[in-house]
Design a protein around this motif. Structure first.
Motif, PDB file in Angstrom:
ATOM      1  N   ASN A 193       0.819  -1.209   0.000  1.00  0.00           N
ATOM      2  CA  ASN A 193       0.000   0.000   0.000  1.00  0.00           C
ATOM      3  C   ASN A 193       0.858   1.266   0.000  1.00  0.00           C
ATOM      4  N   ARG A 279      -7.060  -1.427  -0.174  1.00  0.00           N
ATOM      5  CA  ARG A 279      -6.822  -2.852  -0.007  1.00  0.00           C
ATOM      6  C   ARG A 279      -7.931  -3.649  -0.670  1.00  0.00           C
ATOM      7  N   LYS A 307      -2.024  -4.893  -0.386  1.00  0.00           N
ATOM      8  CA  LYS A 307      -1.842  -5.300   1.008  1.00  0.00           C
ATOM      9  C   LYS A 307      -1.406  -4.104   1.852  1.00  0.00           C
TER      10      LYS A 307
END
Length: 473
Positions: A193, A279, A307
């Motif tokens: 992320n 996500r 993630k």
């Protein structure tokens, strides 16, 4: 009439399956790190394309996590060094070429003792001219200090194109962090992320054509489970729930779509850029077709999952706070995560550990062991969500490595007692769907039971009072 209707129904179904299968065959999801404790951690990627002057080329990239290597002293200096060998074996699946193998050696030298915890990668590229065809590439990484080795195998296809014909290469994925002007290739499924922007690149492979080519692309997301798992002692998931199914490829949301027409092109690279997403699980899709000729559509896709920021590690305060869910009640954990200020959140976490253990040094050892398991769960069990959030990750973090396992078709059993008949110390996992081209994930759902209440309560107590350092269960 009834027989005729049945025939057409079966024919229609077969066409759907064939079409779906054909599309899924052209969806790439990358290869993620092989993980085995004590072994070099790496991932390899293979990309086939056509170089304008040199012709078909296989591009093989091996990314090795520096922290997974074994380091030794280098001479009389304070430097540390690790030596690694990469063996590349390329096989022509059509049997037309005898390609052989290639060994590449590298040395990592550093004065930083924290290198053993680094997620920085050593990237080793290699290119080879080949003919159009199907190839299997095996990459073996050997730590020359520890003598441990692991192998990853992947396939690549470089099609040939005739005059006035065309085809597409596989889709490559790149990421760029905020403030960084360099695009880094993402060879696996999992995307951090921390990535600010995404870039998809593929090649239209064609001699100079005489017909315009239409490229339709879209970025879609899939309904999937990205949340915390249900407690071990609660009711099982229903078979219709997203937690049971894991990910539903039939429930899609289109994020963006574009159409581009190429009128004057040869073998050219095409790219698309997007902002990083929340996500979840996504796919970039491209469909190519000559104008007024829908029968010759070519489909390619690249799937990926977003993630946490430092995945697979847990480093930020909020990342460290989330896995405490397994040691706290739901209400206490929700109260903890509601703290927005980072310093206040850290202080609350410190109070949680020290309140239960008391001894600061002992607490530090327990904390280190707990988050080591969280990171290992991420490396071992991640699929459409972080591994620590999966049912297997939950059991692994609380109880550690099982004494014994039994793996049968669609069923996995973990035993935490030498008495395999003791129901309190065995955990049954069901696999709703087998890992295949239509569902490329290892997804296991725990068979929950109220009988686990006492063992879970006891295990939490071992973590909270520090006795986990003396006994595991």
């Amino acid at each position: 009439m009834r027989t005729l209707l049945l025939f057409f129904t079966c024919l229609f179904a077969a066409q759907l399956i064939s079409c779906s299968s054909s599309k899924m065959d052209n969806v790439q999801r990358g290869i993620d790190y092989n993980y085995k404790s004590g072994y070099p951690e790496f991932r390899s990627s293979v990309f086939g394309f056509v170089e304008e002057n040199e012709g078909p080329v296989l591009e093989i990239t091996t990314d090795i996590v520096k922290g997974s290597l074994v380091y030794g002293s280098k001479g009389e200096t304070d430097s540390l060094s690790a030596d690694v060998a990469v063996d590349i074996q390329i096989t022509d699946l059509n049997g037309e070429q005898n390609i052989g193998s290639k060994r590449i050696t590298r040395q990592v030298v550093t004065g930083d003792e924290s290198i053993t915890h680094s997620r920085e990668v050593l990237s080793i590229p290699y290119q080879l001219q080949v003919k159009p065809g199907n190839y299997e590439v095996s990459v073996t990484v050997r730590d020359l200090n520890s003598k441990q080795k692991l192998t990853q195998t992947s396939k690549a296809y470089i099609p040939g194109a005739k005059q006035n014909d065309y085809t597409l290469s596989e889709v490559q994925l790149f990421g760029k962090e905020n403030g960084d002007n360099t695009w880094s290739q993402i060879s696996g499924y999992h995307v951090s992320n921390a990535i600010d922007s995404l870039r998809f690149v593929f090649q239209v492979i064609s001699p100079q054509p005489d017909t315009p080519l239409t490229l339709d692309t879209r970025l879609v997301s899939f309904a999937s489970d990205t949340g915390l798992p249900r407690a071990i002692t609660r009711n099982n998931y229903s078979s219709s729930s997203i937690e049971y199914k894991g990910i539903d490829f039939d429930q899609t949301t289109e994020i963006q779509s574009t159409r581009r027409v190429l009128s004057d092109y040869g073998s050219v690279f095409v790219e698309y850029k997007f902002a990083n997403q929340n996500r979840g699980n996504y796919r970039f899709e491209v469909t190519a077709a000559k104008e007024n000729d829908n029968d010759e559509e070519i489909f390619k896709g690249r799937s990926f999952g977003i993630k946490s920021k430092n995945f697979p590690a847990v480093e930020s305060v909020r990342e460290l706070a989330r896995p405490l869910y397994y040691l706290m009640g739901r209400g206490d954990h929700e109260e903890l995560m509601a703290i927005s200020d980072t310093d206040s959140l850290k202080q609350a976490m410190d109070r949680f550990w020290l309140k239960n253990i008391g001894n600061k040094r002992e607490a530090q050892q327990v904390i280190e062991q707990y988050y080591t398991r969280v990171e290992e769960a991420n490396k071992r069990f991640s699929n459409f969500k972080e591994g620590w959030k999966t049912d297997r990750g939950m059991v692994y973090i609380l109880f550690g490595e099982p004494f014994h396992t039994r793996d049968r078709l669609r069923q996995l059993v973990w035993y935490y007692s030498y008495n395999t008949e003791d129901p309190r110390y065995r955990f049954f996992f069901e696999q709703p769907k087998l890992n295949n081209q239509f569902f490329p994930f290892d997804h296991y759902v725990l068979n929950r039971n109220n009988n686990y209440y006492n063992i879970v309560y006891t295990q939490r107590g071992l973590w909270l009072n520090g006795q986990i350092l003396q006994r595991q269960i």
